[in-house]
Design an enzyme around this catalytic site. Structure first.
Site, short mmCIF file in Angstrom:
data_model
loop_
_atom_site.label_atom_id
_atom_site.label_comp_id
_atom_site.label_asym_id
_atom_site.label_seq_id
_atom_site.Cartn_x
_atom_site.Cartn_y
_atom_site.Cartn_z
N CYS A 29 0.79 -1.23 0.00
CA CYS A 29 0.00 0.00 0.00
C CYS A 29 0.83 1.29 0.00
O CYS A 29 2.01 1.28 0.31
CB CYS A 29 -0.97 0.05 1.18
SG CYS A 29 -2.08 -1.36 1.22
N GLY A 55 0.35 -0.35 -4.88
CA GLY A 55 -0.95 -1.03 -4.78
C GLY A 55 -1.85 -0.60 -5.92
O GLY A 55 -1.99 0.60 -6.17
N ASN A 130 -0.38 1.53 6.16
CA ASN A 130 0.41 0.64 5.32
C ASN A 130 1.16 -0.26 6.28
O ASN A 130 1.68 0.20 7.28
CB ASN A 130 1.40 1.52 4.51
CG ASN A 130 2.55 0.74 3.91
OD1 ASN A 130 3.67 1.23 3.86
ND2 ASN A 130 2.29 -0.45 3.46
N GLY A 131 1.15 -1.58 6.02
CA GLY A 131 1.89 -2.47 6.89
C GLY A 131 1.02 -3.50 7.56
O GLY A 131 -0.15 -3.68 7.19
N CYS A 264 13.06 -1.79 6.13
CA CYS A 264 12.77 -2.98 5.31
C CYS A 264 13.73 -3.06 4.12
O CYS A 264 13.75 -2.18 3.26
CB CYS A 264 11.34 -2.89 4.80
SG CYS A 264 10.96 -4.09 3.53
N TYR A 270 13.00 -4.09 -4.06
CA TYR A 270 11.91 -4.26 -5.02
C TYR A 270 10.79 -3.22 -4.93
O TYR A 270 10.30 -2.74 -5.94
CB TYR A 270 11.30 -5.66 -4.86
CG TYR A 270 10.00 -5.82 -5.60
CD1 TYR A 270 9.99 -5.96 -6.99
CD2 TYR A 270 8.78 -5.78 -4.93
CE1 TYR A 270 8.80 -6.08 -7.68
CE2 TYR A 270 7.59 -5.89 -5.63
CZ TYR A 270 7.60 -6.04 -7.00
OH TYR A 270 6.43 -6.14 -7.68
N ASP A 374 18.04 -10.21 -11.86
CA ASP A 374 16.73 -9.80 -11.32
C ASP A 374 16.91 -9.36 -9.87
O ASP A 374 17.91 -9.68 -9.22
CB ASP A 374 15.70 -10.94 -11.41
CG ASP A 374 14.26 -10.40 -11.38
OD1 ASP A 374 14.08 -9.17 -11.28
OD2 ASP A 374 13.33 -11.21 -11.46
N ASP A 375 15.90 -8.64 -9.39
CA ASP A 375 16.01 -8.11 -8.02
C ASP A 375 15.81 -9.21 -6.98
O ASP A 375 16.42 -9.21 -5.92
CB ASP A 375 14.99 -6.99 -7.79
CG ASP A 375 13.56 -7.50 -7.89
OD1 ASP A 375 13.11 -7.78 -9.00
OD2 ASP A 375 12.91 -7.65 -6.84
N CYS A 411 7.28 -12.58 5.61
CA CYS A 411 7.32 -11.25 6.22
C CYS A 411 6.05 -11.07 7.03
O CYS A 411 4.96 -11.37 6.56
CB CYS A 411 7.38 -10.17 5.13
SG CYS A 411 7.24 -8.51 5.83
N CYS A 465 16.23 -4.36 8.18
CA CYS A 465 15.58 -5.65 8.43
C CYS A 465 15.89 -6.54 7.24
O CYS A 465 15.77 -6.12 6.09
CB CYS A 465 14.07 -5.47 8.54
SG CYS A 465 13.19 -7.06 8.63
N CYS A 468 13.36 -11.70 6.07
CA CYS A 468 12.88 -12.68 5.08
C CYS A 468 14.05 -13.46 4.47
O CYS A 468 13.84 -14.48 3.81
CB CYS A 468 12.02 -12.02 4.01
SG CYS A 468 12.68 -10.49 3.38
P1 AMP Z 1 8.36 -14.98 -8.47
O1 AMP Z 1 8.00 -15.14 -9.90
O2 AMP Z 1 7.28 -15.47 -7.56
O3 AMP Z 1 9.70 -15.54 -8.12
O4 AMP Z 1 8.41 -13.43 -8.20
C1 AMP Z 1 9.61 -12.74 -8.41
C2 AMP Z 1 9.33 -11.41 -8.98
O5 AMP Z 1 8.34 -10.74 -8.18
C3 AMP Z 1 10.60 -10.60 -8.90
O6 AMP Z 1 10.99 -10.34 -10.23
C4 AMP Z 1 10.24 -9.34 -8.16
O7 AMP Z 1 10.44 -8.24 -9.02
C5 AMP Z 1 8.78 -9.46 -7.79
N1 AMP Z 1 8.54 -9.37 -6.34
C6 AMP Z 1 9.38 -9.58 -5.33
N2 AMP Z 1 8.78 -9.39 -4.13
C7 AMP Z 1 7.51 -9.03 -4.39
C8 AMP Z 1 6.37 -8.68 -3.59
N3 AMP Z 1 6.42 -8.66 -2.28
N4 AMP Z 1 5.24 -8.34 -4.23
C9 AMP Z 1 5.15 -8.37 -5.55
N5 AMP Z 1 6.18 -8.71 -6.36
C10 AMP Z 1 7.34 -9.03 -5.81
FE1 SF4 Z 2 11.01 -6.17 4.58
FE2 SF4 Z 2 11.69 -8.75 4.58
FE3 SF4 Z 2 11.78 -7.33 6.85
FE4 SF4 Z 2 9.43 -7.94 5.71
S1 SF4 Z 2 10.90 -9.38 6.60
S2 SF4 Z 2 10.04 -5.96 6.55
S3 SF4 Z 2 9.96 -7.84 3.52
S4 SF4 Z 2 13.03 -7.03 4.99
#
Ligand code: AMP
Ligand code: SF4
Length: 486
Positions: A29, A55, A130-131, A264, A270, A374-375, A411, A465, A468
């Protein structure tokens, strides 16, 4: 017309929003608030627009016109909820506004914030957040024992109930007492006819910034929203801080002394927009640095081209290519008109969404050893598909470089994470993941490398943090204690 308007004066109907169960469902959010501007609604619209990445499932606003608070809201993108005629009619000098990230199983049309409550003597209170809280279930149970009846399962309603139960004389004291009883990762905006209140959780897990536009004060989840409305950044709201904005200016108070920084890590990796700064760190720069660190930690001999998983892998891919001395190219194209696949409510829909989402620039990858950056990898759906796509198009080798550590644990602070068994890195090694992705290799940035890239040390009471990735949660997990995480 998707938008519901609820007038707060004259005993209007009570809040009808129903948020999903916070014990199960988290919200990323986006929040925006403004006090002291003739075009509060219009600026909130622009502010929310720049937070749309946080969001896309609903948007809402409460605008203050004199002593009257009026709510508008609707499901979908901001542009689906509001039009210029509506905005022109929304008169007022202050507003709080929200964009909703709804997860699977949640009916977004009933989950949209802000919530609007009506108390005695026609006083009204608007709240959005948010949260997620780690003690919402315990608090609800306790309040229900005392006789509270809830219309929603949303943290914003919970906070309203706790405030209302308080016997303290001033609203600010009641609010501070209420905030000191909730735990987790959160940013709250509240508004009455007298003031706007902005609060951040005691670990600073969720972001919140303060800015100024002329005489008006602005608060927002990210600095990109300040830029969009022409506000100047003043500072980040501090962990455990409550900021009170009214016609006399701004006041700062702390609702707890138990505070420390645990930003976070996923906001940098991301969630946040690349042009935003969190605690003075530019998000794009931190991602690019992560790519540089990855290139040093995990070089691949013989790689010929670096490409990004669009769009969130781009900053890190540029950094990787620069540090490795390998050309960066656009090898994958993303269809801009498909929503984020992660948001699709079921795995089946997610897979279909991922397939429609990308195409390959054949001349860039054909016959080559490709580095794909990728991130993050969450369920692994995106990466598995991209590797197949690249190999089907003729890439000789595909080496995956991931600009975050292995995402192993859920998380509890408001970032949407699937259950541990759906996380591809839960109980799997990097080698096993690489095999599952059908990649030639896979490397994840180390935790210390990520902290270096962001430039903030992490020890969970001061810094970042990374729960995760490492399971070290920076708060106790009241409602989740005893749940097997590892
Ligand atoms: P996946 O296909 O499930 O491995 O999702 C990975 C992709 O989702 C990555 O390329 C990220 O850019 C994106 N991503 C990572 N964390 C989140 C999140 N919490 N919500 C939505 N997209 C995410
Ligand atoms: Fe962010 Fe991961 Fe900590 Fe959740 S557990 S607040 S996604 S760093």
């Amino acid at each position: 017309m998707p938008t519901e308007i609820v007038a707060a004066e004259g005993g209007g109907s009570p809040c009808e929003a129903r948020c999903a169960n916070e014990a199960k469902i988290n919200h990323e959010c986006g929040l925006f608030g403004i006090w002291g501007h003739e075009e509060a609604a219009q600026l909130s619209y622009y502010g929310l627009h720049s937070l749309q990445h946080r969001g896309q499932d609903g948007a809402g606003m409460v605008v203050k016109n004199g002593d009257v608070l009026t709510r508008t809201k609707g499901p979908g993108l901001l542009t689906e909820v509001y039009n210029s005629k509506m905005l022109a009619e929304m008169k007022g000098t202050a507003a709080i506004a929200h964009v909703l990230y709804a997860t699977g199983g949640m009916k977004s049309s009933t989950a949209i914030q802000p919530l609007l409550f009506h108390f005695e003597q026609s006083s009204s209170l608007a709240i959005c957040h948010n949260g997620a809280l780690v003690n919402s279930k315990s608090l609800r149970n306790k309040l229900e024992e005392y006789g509270s009846i809830f219309q929603t399962t949303c943290s914003s309603e919970l906070l309203a109930h706790i405030i209302k139960r308080s016997r303290l004389v001033t609203f600010v004291d009641s609010l501070k007492r209420a905030l000191s009883q909730i735990y987790g990762g959160f940013a709250f905006l509240l508004m009455t006819k007298n003031a706007l209140y902005a609060a951040r959780d005691p670990r600073g897990l969720r972001p919140l910034v303060l800015g100024k536009r002329g005489d008006a004060y602005v608060v927002a989840s990210e600095t990109c929203a300040l830029d969009t409305v022409g506000a100047t950044y003043i500072r980040d709201v501090a962990p455990g801080e409550l900021i009170i904005i009214d016609d006399n200016g701004i006041k700062s108070e702390f609702y707890t002394s138990d505070k420390g920084m645990a930003l976070c890590g996923m906001e940098f990796i991301y969630i946040a927009r690349p042009d935003s700064n969190i605690e003075g760190v530019n998000v794009h720069t931190s991602r690019k640095n992560a790519g540089i660190v990855l290139a040093k930690e995990s070089p691949t001999a013989g790689a010929e081209v670096v490409i990004a998983s669009p769009d969130t892998g781009i900053s890190a891919a540029i950094g990787y290519a620069e540090a490795a001395g390998i050309p960066y190219e656009i090898g994958l194209i993303k269809n801009r008109y498909i929503g984020r696949t992660f948001i699709a409510p079921s795995q089946n829909l997610r897979k279909r969404g991922v397939k429609m989402k990308h195409s390959v620039v054949r001349s860039i990858v054909e016959g080559k050893s490709v580095i794909l950056v990728d991130d993050s990898i969450v369920r692994g759906t995106t990466m598995r598909h991209l590797v197949k796509l690249l190999k089907d198009t003729g890439a000789r080798e595909v080496h995956l470089k991931i600009a975050s550590p292995l995402y192993k644990y859920p998380c509890y602070y408001g970032i949407d994470t699937p259950s541990p068994k759906e996380l591809v890195a839960h109980k799997r090694s990097a080698r096993e993941i690489s095999k599952l992705m059908d990649a030639d290799s896979i490397s994840f940035i180390s935790e210390s490398g990520l902290a270096d890239a962001i430039g903030i040390t992490h020890n969970n009471t001061h810094g970042l943090c990374m729960a995760c990735f490492n399971g070290d949660y920076p708060t106790h997990l009241q409602d989740f204690a005893g749940i097997e995480l590892k």
